[in-house]
Design a protein around this motif. Structure first.
Motif, mmCIF file in Angstrom:
data_model
loop_
_atom_site.group_PDB
_atom_site.id
_atom_site.type_symbol
_atom_site.label_atom_id
_atom_site.label_comp_id
_atom_site.label_asym_id
_atom_site.label_seq_id
_atom_site.Cartn_x
_atom_site.Cartn_y
_atom_site.Cartn_z
ATOM 1 N N PRO A 31 0.830 -1.211 0.000
ATOM 2 C CA PRO A 31 0.000 0.000 0.000
ATOM 3 C C PRO A 31 0.863 1.260 0.000
ATOM 4 C CG PRO A 31 0.182 -0.850 2.225
ATOM 5 C CD PRO A 31 0.896 -1.837 1.312
ATOM 6 N N PRO A 32 0.263 2.379 -0.363
ATOM 7 C CA PRO A 32 0.994 3.646 -0.215
ATOM 8 C C PRO A 32 1.262 3.900 1.271
ATOM 9 C CG PRO A 32 -1.265 4.029 -0.975
ATOM 10 C CD PRO A 32 -1.072 2.551 -0.890
ATOM 11 N N ALA A 33 2.277 4.671 1.549
ATOM 12 C CA ALA A 33 2.646 4.961 2.932
ATOM 13 C C ALA A 33 1.791 6.086 3.493
ATOM 14 C CB ALA A 33 4.130 5.290 3.027
ATOM 15 N N THR A 34 0.502 5.783 3.651
ATOM 16 C CA THR A 34 -0.420 6.724 4.294
ATOM 17 C C THR A 34 -1.028 6.004 5.496
ATOM 18 O OG1 THR A 34 -2.367 6.030 3.047
ATOM 19 C CG2 THR A 34 -1.003 7.796 2.077
ATOM 20 N N VAL A 35 -1.486 6.758 6.456
ATOM 21 C CA VAL A 35 -2.069 6.165 7.658
ATOM 22 C C VAL A 35 -3.230 5.247 7.298
ATOM 23 C CG1 VAL A 35 -3.314 6.666 9.810
ATOM 24 C CG2 VAL A 35 -1.292 8.025 9.181
ATOM 25 N N ALA A 36 -4.149 5.718 6.483
ATOM 26 C CA ALA A 36 -5.340 4.928 6.148
ATOM 27 C C ALA A 36 -4.979 3.650 5.399
ATOM 28 C CB ALA A 36 -6.315 5.761 5.325
ATOM 29 N N ALA A 37 -4.084 3.746 4.421
ATOM 30 C CA ALA A 37 -3.714 2.570 3.627
ATOM 31 C C ALA A 37 -2.953 1.551 4.463
ATOM 32 C CB ALA A 37 -2.885 2.993 2.419
ATOM 33 N N LEU A 38 -2.050 2.014 5.318
ATOM 34 C CA LEU A 38 -1.301 1.084 6.165
ATOM 35 C C LEU A 38 -2.205 0.420 7.196
ATOM 36 C CD1 LEU A 38 1.967 3.163 6.613
ATOM 37 C CD2 LEU A 38 1.672 1.074 5.258
ATOM 38 N N ARG A 39 -3.131 1.180 7.757
ATOM 39 C CA ARG A 39 -4.084 0.601 8.720
ATOM 40 C C ARG A 39 -4.905 -0.502 8.045
ATOM 41 N NH1 ARG A 39 -6.658 4.997 10.815
ATOM 42 N NH2 ARG A 39 -5.341 5.001 12.651
ATOM 43 N N GLN A 40 -5.390 -0.241 6.846
ATOM 44 C CA GLN A 40 -6.172 -1.241 6.118
ATOM 45 C C GLN A 40 -5.332 -2.475 5.812
ATOM 46 O OE1 GLN A 40 -9.365 -1.503 5.564
ATOM 47 N NE2 GLN A 40 -9.079 -3.428 4.504
ATOM 48 N N ALA A 41 -4.095 -2.276 5.408
ATOM 49 C CA ALA A 41 -3.207 -3.403 5.119
ATOM 50 C C ALA A 41 -2.960 -4.233 6.377
ATOM 51 C CB ALA A 41 -1.890 -2.895 4.540
ATOM 52 N N LEU A 42 -2.738 -3.573 7.491
ATOM 53 C CA LEU A 42 -2.518 -4.299 8.742
ATOM 54 C C LEU A 42 -3.739 -5.140 9.120
ATOM 55 C CD1 LEU A 42 -0.629 -1.654 10.860
ATOM 56 C CD2 LEU A 42 0.256 -3.858 10.065
ATOM 57 N N ARG A 43 -4.919 -4.616 8.863
ATOM 58 C CA ARG A 43 -6.129 -5.398 9.142
ATOM 59 C C ARG A 43 -6.097 -6.729 8.397
ATOM 60 N NH1 ARG A 43 -9.201 -0.241 8.447
ATOM 61 N NH2 ARG A 43 -9.619 0.452 10.569
ATOM 62 N N GLN A 44 -5.463 -6.740 7.236
ATOM 63 C CA GLN A 44 -5.431 -7.939 6.411
ATOM 64 C C GLN A 44 -4.263 -8.861 6.734
ATOM 65 O OE1 GLN A 44 -5.917 -5.392 2.758
ATOM 66 N NE2 GLN A 44 -7.123 -7.187 2.164
#
Length: 123
Positions: A19-32
């Motif tokens: 994911p891009p290095a943004t808070v929202a994208a990283l949070r979503q990736a971590l959920r997965q």
């Protein structure tokens, strides 16, 4: 293929795109890929956002995003994630030689991930 919250991939393929290095994208990736890491992500985000910054210094937030982008890069790939966990376990072994070897290997994995994600070796 999805089983519960886990996404399985073809052999050796990343479970999700980087994911891009943004808070929202990283949070979503971590959920997965690493939902157990979400509390640490949130706590460290709060710390980075709350650090006093003269002027508009965003260095703490940039470091936070870089650190978590590297974490996601490693953990989205089954092989590197398993290797990373093995070396983390080795670092807790108590055997001095094993701890040194584990620290070296963890550093290598982190350096390689940092170079791939951020395009340069960490300083």
């Amino acid at each position: 293929m999805t089983i519960g919250a886990k996404t399985l991939s073809a052999a050796g393929q990343p479970r999700i795109p980087q994911p891009p290095a943004t808070v929202a994208a990283l949070r979503q990736a971590l959920r997965q890929v690493a939902p157990a890491a979400l509390p640490a992500f949130t706590r460290e985000l709060d710390e980075a956002a709350g650090q006093p910054r003269p002027g508009s210094d965003l260095a703490p937030l940039r470091r936070f995003l870089a650190q978590w982008a590297v974490y996601v890069h490693i953990h989205r790939q089954p092989g590197p994630a398993a290797e990373f966990r093995r070396w983390e376990d080795g670092a807790r072994s108590g055997d001095a030689a094993e701890v040194r070897r584990a620290a070296s290997e963890l550093g290598r994995i982190l350096d390689e991930a940092h170079a791939r994600v951020l395009g340069a070796r960490p300083t």
